[in-house]
Structures are given as structure tokens and as C-alpha cells.
Design an enzyme around this catalytic site. Structure first.
Site, PDB file in Angstrom:
ATOM      1  N   ASP A  41      -3.581   9.189  10.913  1.00  0.00           N
ATOM      2  CA  ASP A  41      -3.803   8.537   9.560  1.00  0.00           C
ATOM      3  C   ASP A  41      -4.859   9.466   8.777  1.00  0.00           C
ATOM      4  O   ASP A  41      -5.894   9.018   8.428  1.00  0.00           O
ATOM      5  CB  ASP A  41      -4.412   7.141   9.758  1.00  0.00           C
ATOM      6  CG  ASP A  41      -3.212   6.216  10.196  1.00  0.00           C
ATOM      7  OD1 ASP A  41      -2.533   5.721   9.312  1.00  0.00           O
ATOM      8  OD2 ASP A  41      -3.268   6.000  11.597  1.00  0.00           O
ATOM      9  N   HIS A  43      -4.113  11.040   6.077  1.00  0.00           N
ATOM     10  CA  HIS A  43      -3.984  10.347   4.489  1.00  0.00           C
ATOM     11  C   HIS A  43      -4.522  11.672   3.583  1.00  0.00           C
ATOM     12  O   HIS A  43      -5.081  11.592   2.649  1.00  0.00           O
ATOM     13  CB  HIS A  43      -4.748   9.353   4.305  1.00  0.00           C
ATOM     14  CG  HIS A  43      -4.392   7.991   4.635  1.00  0.00           C
ATOM     15  ND1 HIS A  43      -3.152   7.396   4.149  1.00  0.00           N
ATOM     16  CD2 HIS A  43      -4.314   7.444   5.946  1.00  0.00           C
ATOM     17  CE1 HIS A  43      -2.899   6.312   4.932  1.00  0.00           C
ATOM     18  NE2 HIS A  43      -3.497   6.291   6.046  1.00  0.00           N
ATOM     19  N   ASN A 148       3.971   5.251   7.687  1.00  0.00           N
ATOM     20  CA  ASN A 148       4.709   4.259   6.483  1.00  0.00           C
ATOM     21  C   ASN A 148       4.337   4.975   5.077  1.00  0.00           C
ATOM     22  O   ASN A 148       4.851   4.616   4.155  1.00  0.00           O
ATOM     23  CB  ASN A 148       4.278   2.863   6.552  1.00  0.00           C
ATOM     24  CG  ASN A 148       2.675   3.035   6.629  1.00  0.00           C
ATOM     25  OD1 ASN A 148       1.843   3.599   7.259  1.00  0.00           O
ATOM     26  ND2 ASN A 148       2.011   1.856   5.479  1.00  0.00           N
ATOM     27  N   HIS A 149       3.220   5.841   5.158  1.00  0.00           N
ATOM     28  CA  HIS A 149       2.726   6.290   3.760  1.00  0.00           C
ATOM     29  C   HIS A 149       3.726   7.621   3.626  1.00  0.00           C
ATOM     30  O   HIS A 149       3.952   7.994   2.318  1.00  0.00           O
ATOM     31  CB  HIS A 149       1.435   6.494   3.656  1.00  0.00           C
ATOM     32  CG  HIS A 149       0.568   5.635   3.293  1.00  0.00           C
ATOM     33  ND1 HIS A 149       0.015   5.390   2.353  1.00  0.00           N
ATOM     34  CD2 HIS A 149       0.078   4.577   4.130  1.00  0.00           C
ATOM     35  CE1 HIS A 149      -0.785   4.237   2.105  1.00  0.00           C
ATOM     36  NE2 HIS A 149      -0.762   3.666   3.292  1.00  0.00           N
ATOM     37  N   HIS A 257       3.522   4.415  15.094  1.00  0.00           N
ATOM     38  CA  HIS A 257       3.074   4.183  13.830  1.00  0.00           C
ATOM     39  C   HIS A 257       3.325   2.682  13.362  1.00  0.00           C
ATOM     40  O   HIS A 257       4.251   2.665  12.607  1.00  0.00           O
ATOM     41  CB  HIS A 257       3.038   5.318  12.809  1.00  0.00           C
ATOM     42  CG  HIS A 257       2.240   5.135  11.578  1.00  0.00           C
ATOM     43  ND1 HIS A 257       1.043   5.967  11.568  1.00  0.00           N
ATOM     44  CD2 HIS A 257       2.191   4.382  10.680  1.00  0.00           C
ATOM     45  CE1 HIS A 257       0.308   5.566  10.440  1.00  0.00           C
ATOM     46  NE2 HIS A 257       1.275   4.716   9.929  1.00  0.00           N
ATOM     47  N   HIS A 286      -1.528   3.884  12.647  1.00  0.00           N
ATOM     48  CA  HIS A 286      -1.327   3.173  11.328  1.00  0.00           C
ATOM     49  C   HIS A 286      -2.487   2.149  11.406  1.00  0.00           C
ATOM     50  O   HIS A 286      -2.971   1.464  10.274  1.00  0.00           O
ATOM     51  CB  HIS A 286      -0.217   2.011  11.810  1.00  0.00           C
ATOM     52  CG  HIS A 286       0.049   1.026  10.571  1.00  0.00           C
ATOM     53  ND1 HIS A 286       0.388   1.452   9.320  1.00  0.00           N
ATOM     54  CD2 HIS A 286       0.188  -0.294  10.521  1.00  0.00           C
ATOM     55  CE1 HIS A 286       0.405   0.320   8.538  1.00  0.00           C
ATOM     56  NE2 HIS A 286       0.637  -0.806   9.147  1.00  0.00           N
ATOM     57  N   HIS A 288      -6.442   1.502  11.082  1.00  0.00           N
ATOM     58  CA  HIS A 288      -7.472   2.422  10.504  1.00  0.00           C
ATOM     59  C   HIS A 288      -8.826   2.251  11.500  1.00  0.00           C
ATOM     60  O   HIS A 288      -9.583   3.128  11.173  1.00  0.00           O
ATOM     61  CB  HIS A 288      -7.722   2.198   9.057  1.00  0.00           C
ATOM     62  CG  HIS A 288      -6.820   3.142   8.311  1.00  0.00           C
ATOM     63  ND1 HIS A 288      -7.001   3.570   6.918  1.00  0.00           N
ATOM     64  CD2 HIS A 288      -5.382   3.273   8.786  1.00  0.00           C
ATOM     65  CE1 HIS A 288      -5.823   4.020   6.575  1.00  0.00           C
ATOM     66  NE2 HIS A 288      -4.850   4.006   7.458  1.00  0.00           N
TER      67      HIS A 288
END
Length: 452
Positions: A41, A43, A148-149, A257, A286, A288
């Protein structure tokens, strides 16, 4: 597992934010130990247009790769959501590729081999692991699933592509764990061998939790098991003697995830009982909240590590915990995971106030709103100072980890600590004194507050 190797794993979960428990990493890695940097994650690109926070995700990710190089990791394992969007901007792609080229390309030989059928494992141009391409010189391979992002999508055509496909085609990432079938899931492991250590790395990119749950309960999720250096089909619940022999030969890691079973509903998550009991370690993306130290699963046969995100993307309590990555050492059937604190993280503090508990406030007072504003302003200022102190503590702990010493309680030179921790880093947290603050206010009996 020996007492020394099991030491870090048996610490209390509440100790994960205690700076006194930061381990000293031995940078000597023998020929039979596979060392993996574990993160998830990241991001990349989150809040990229924010004048203050725009570089936060890149600063943390660069530190992850810097730590992997510093501690002589053989590879990096990412458990999803490398990017914040499944259509990252050109700016985000440029910075990501630039960071990976600086840390992943080099002249040093990779010390492990992939002995499985690579065409079944990777989504790359040649169907092979990136460091075996004769036209590239990769000395720190990254293995990643999608989240998922940054999941695969179609853009007008029939082919589904994820942002990781763009990195894979340039030999910067080994993208694995993608499932293209809509009615079944079949997971083929990446078989990794280093000396006498053999690791079967399973990966499953993010899927809709309801659909995955339905397929899992319908027994349409199957794992391929390694046998005699090859792959053979085996039911996930098979507990035959032959499976026990396989467990002795391979150390099984599963990166996924998905939602964990944390009160989200029985059909909106992956239950720990669904995962095959013969797994050894689960790397759970997934979620955080950082729970990096391995904990025992509900079934009691494998451990779970939840690295959490490397950058805060929401103001939840879980995001306020210390951000860490893990150095996973696997030797034959034994393992240990050492948590390493990240310093290139914007400090985040959270507090809670109940107005009814403050004696100086009376809801019938005509000046109550002004007095309430003053009380909350003082509380916010206190949290800001607490966050700034947290930033200094992160630097001190990261410096101690970098130098391989135990953190002390003495006042140190913050500039010197930062120069050691951030040495060689191109991206750093901009204006670290501007911290994130979350203040929850219970105002029952008082007028509605204007949070502006």
C-alpha cells in the site's frame, strides 16, 4: 525455529510502536538465507497536487528501496496498491520509474533462481523474470501483485491492463498474481531457490470481495503445489502425507490484497479459515494499519504479517500508528521478520475530547461557542506539538536502525540524524513540521460545531 529467530515474532502486539524494540539488522546474509523486503500500500501519487504533501508517497517509497539496498535484500515483495490510481498521471509514472531505475538497476548478480515455469508466473514481454533479460541489468528485483486502487481496467479495447503492466513491460517490476478467469481462481506459485532454501511465493491480486468469497465457498479457488521441482494440482484442504512432505521442502508465502475479517460482514472479506492450512506466512495487503509483527492465524497453522500503508491516505486511527516495513529472512523452513521504522513519513497524531468533561464549559453560557473554540484550538496546538515530537523520534529511531545501534533516550542532533537517515534520498517529506491532526469531539448537549 530457534529461540533467537523467534524472538521478534513473540513480542506483544502493543510493542510495535515502541522505539525500544527496534531490532538491529545483521547485514550479513549467507548463501542459504533469502532476504525479502516486505511492504504494501505505497499509494504512489496520492495527493500529488498538494503543495505540501505531494511528495510524501514518493519519499516513503524511495526509503523502502533504499532500506532494501542498505540491508542487502535479495528482493522486494509488494502486496498491492503500489499506485493510488489505476490511471496514474505522467508525473507519478515518471517519478516511479526514476526511483526504480536508481535502486533496482545495477551490476550486482541476483543470488537466487526461479525454478518454476516463468511463463505461468509473470506478465512480462518475454514471460520471464526481469533480471534474466539479457538487455537489462537488474540487481534488486521487485515482485508485486495489484490492489484495488491499481487494478486492471479496459480503455476502449478488449485487453485489460493495470499500471503494473507498464512497469512490467519495462522490466522494472515482476507482476504476478493476476486472475483473468471470471468463474475460478487458480494460483500458481513462483518457486524461488537460494542455496538450500526453497520458497513457494503465491500471489493473488485484488478481486471484488463478494465474488471471491462466493468462489472460495464454492471450492473454485485452487492452489498449485510444488512437487519435485515442478507444479502439480492439489486441493487446498488436502492433508495427506505427501502434502506433509511437500511442506518440509518448501516455505510457502501467500501475498494477497483483500479485506480481513474485521466486522465487515461474512461475505465481504477473506476469512483466515479459507486460506490453506499448509501456508507458512501470509503477507496481507489492503489494511492500512501497521501490524508488521507476525501473529498466529485463527487456524493456528500459519502466521500473518500486515505491513500497512507507507503513507497516510485517510485520517483514521489505524493510519496514525507508526509506519514500518519488514525485513523477512527465510532459511530452509525457518523465518524471522524484523520491523524497520520509516522516517520519511509525515507525523500523524489523533486525539479525542468530550465537551461534557470540561468543567469550564457550560452549554447555557452565551459565550460557550467562543470558549469551546478556544478549548479546541489549544487541544489542536497540543496535538501539533506532539506530532512534531513524533517526527523527531522517528528520525532518531531510523538513525539507530541505520547505524545498527540501540536507540537511546538522550537528546541528539536532529540535523545530524536526518543527514544519516536521508543520505542519498532524492525525495523527502516537504515541510515535516506541518503534521496531520485528527481531533474527535463529542459535543452531546452542545450546539453543532463549525469545523471550519
Amino acid at each position: 525455529m530457534s529461540e533467537e529467530e523467534n524472538h521478534v515474532e513473540e513480542q506483544d502486539e502493543g510493542d510495535q510502536n515502541d522505539s525500544s524494540n527496534i531490532p538491529i539488522v545483521d547485514d550479513y546474509v549467507d548463501e542459504n538465507t533469502l532476504r525479502i523486503m516486505v511492504s504494501t500500500d505505497n499509494h504512489l501519487g496520492y495527493a500529488e497536487k498538494d503543495a505540501v504533501r505531494g511528495l510524501d508517497s514518493f519519499a516513503a517509497f524511495e526509503e523502502v528501496l533504499m532500506l532494501a539496498k542498505r540491508h542487502k535484500c535479495d528482493m522486494v515483495l509488494l502486496a498491492g496498491d503500489l499506485f493510488h490510481d489505476n490511471k496514474p498521471s505522467r508525473r507519478t509514472l515518471y517519478k516511479t520509474i526514476e526511483i526504480m531505475r536508481r535502486y533496482c538497476m545495477g551490476p550486482n548478480p541476483v543470488q537466487f533462481q526461479i525454478v518454476s515455469d516463468q511463463s505461468k508466473n509473470f506478465r512480462s514481454l518475454n514471460g520471464t523474470v526481469n533480471y534474466e533479460d539479457q538487455y537489462y541489468s537488474v540487481d534488486l528485483p521487485i515482485f508485486s501483485i495489484h490492489g484495488n486502487h491499481d487494478d486492471p481496467t479496459r480503455e476502449g479495447g478488449s485487453e485489460m491492463l493495470a499500471p503494473l503492466d507498464l512497469l512490467a513491460v519495462n522490466n522494472l517490476v515482476n507482476y504476478f498474481g493476476r486472475q483473468d478467469e471470471v468463474d475460478k481462481v487458480e494460483i500458481s506459485p513462483i518457486l524461488i531457490q537460494k542455496g538450500t532454501t526453497r520458497v513457494a511465493l503465491y500471489g493473488m491480486g485484488n478481486m471484488r470481495d463478494e465474488r471471491l468469497n462466493r468462489m472460495w465457498t464454492g471450492k473454485k479457488v485452487r492452489f498449485l503445489r510444488p512437487e519435485n521441482g515442478e507444479e502439480s494440482m492439489s486441493n487446498q484442504n488436502n492433508e495427506s502425507d505427501s502434502d506433509e512432505d511437500k511442506d518440509e521442502e518448501w516455505f510457502n508465502i501467500f501475498a494477497l490484497h483483500q479485506n480481513r475479517d474485521l466486522g465487515r460482514g461474512s461475505k465481504n472479506c477473506v476469512h483466515e479459515s479459507m486460506i490453506p492450512e499448509w501456508m507458512d506466512l501470509i503477507v496481507w495487503g489492503h489494511e492500512h494499519e501497521c501490524q508488521i509483527l507476525p501473529t498466529e492465524s485463527a487456524v493456528g497453522t500459519y502466521r500473518i504479517t500486515q505491513p500497512g500503508s507507507s503513507v497516510a491516505t485517510s485520517l483514521t486511527l489505524g493510519e496514525s500508528l507508526r509506519k514500518q516495513v519488514g525485513i523477512l529472512d527465510v532459511r530452509d523452513s525457518q523465518f524471522r521478520l524484523l520491523p524497520i521504522p520509516l522516517s520519511q513519513v509525515r507525523a500523524f497524531t489523533a486525539g479525542e475530547v468530550c465537551l461534557n468533561d470540561i468543567a469550564s464549559l457550560d452549554p447555557e453560557d452565551p459565550k460557550c461557542e467562543d470558549r469551546t473554540t478556544d478549548v479546541l484550538a489549544r487541544e489542536v496546538e497540543r496535538l501539533i506539538e506532539e506530532g512534531r515530537e513524533t517526527s523527531k523520534l522517528l528520525l532518531k529511531d531510523a538513525r539507530a536502525a541505520a547505524l545498527g545501534v540501540v536507540p537511546d533516550d538522550e537528546e541528539g542532533n536532529d540535523d545530524h540524524a536526518e543527514s544519516i537517515v536521508a543520505k542519498g534520498l532524492k525525495f523527502k517529506v516537504h515541510k515535516p513540521d506541518q503534521v496531520l491532526v485528527r481531533l474527535k469531539v463529542e459535543h452531546s448537549g452542545f450546539t453543532t460545531l463549525n469545523n471550519q
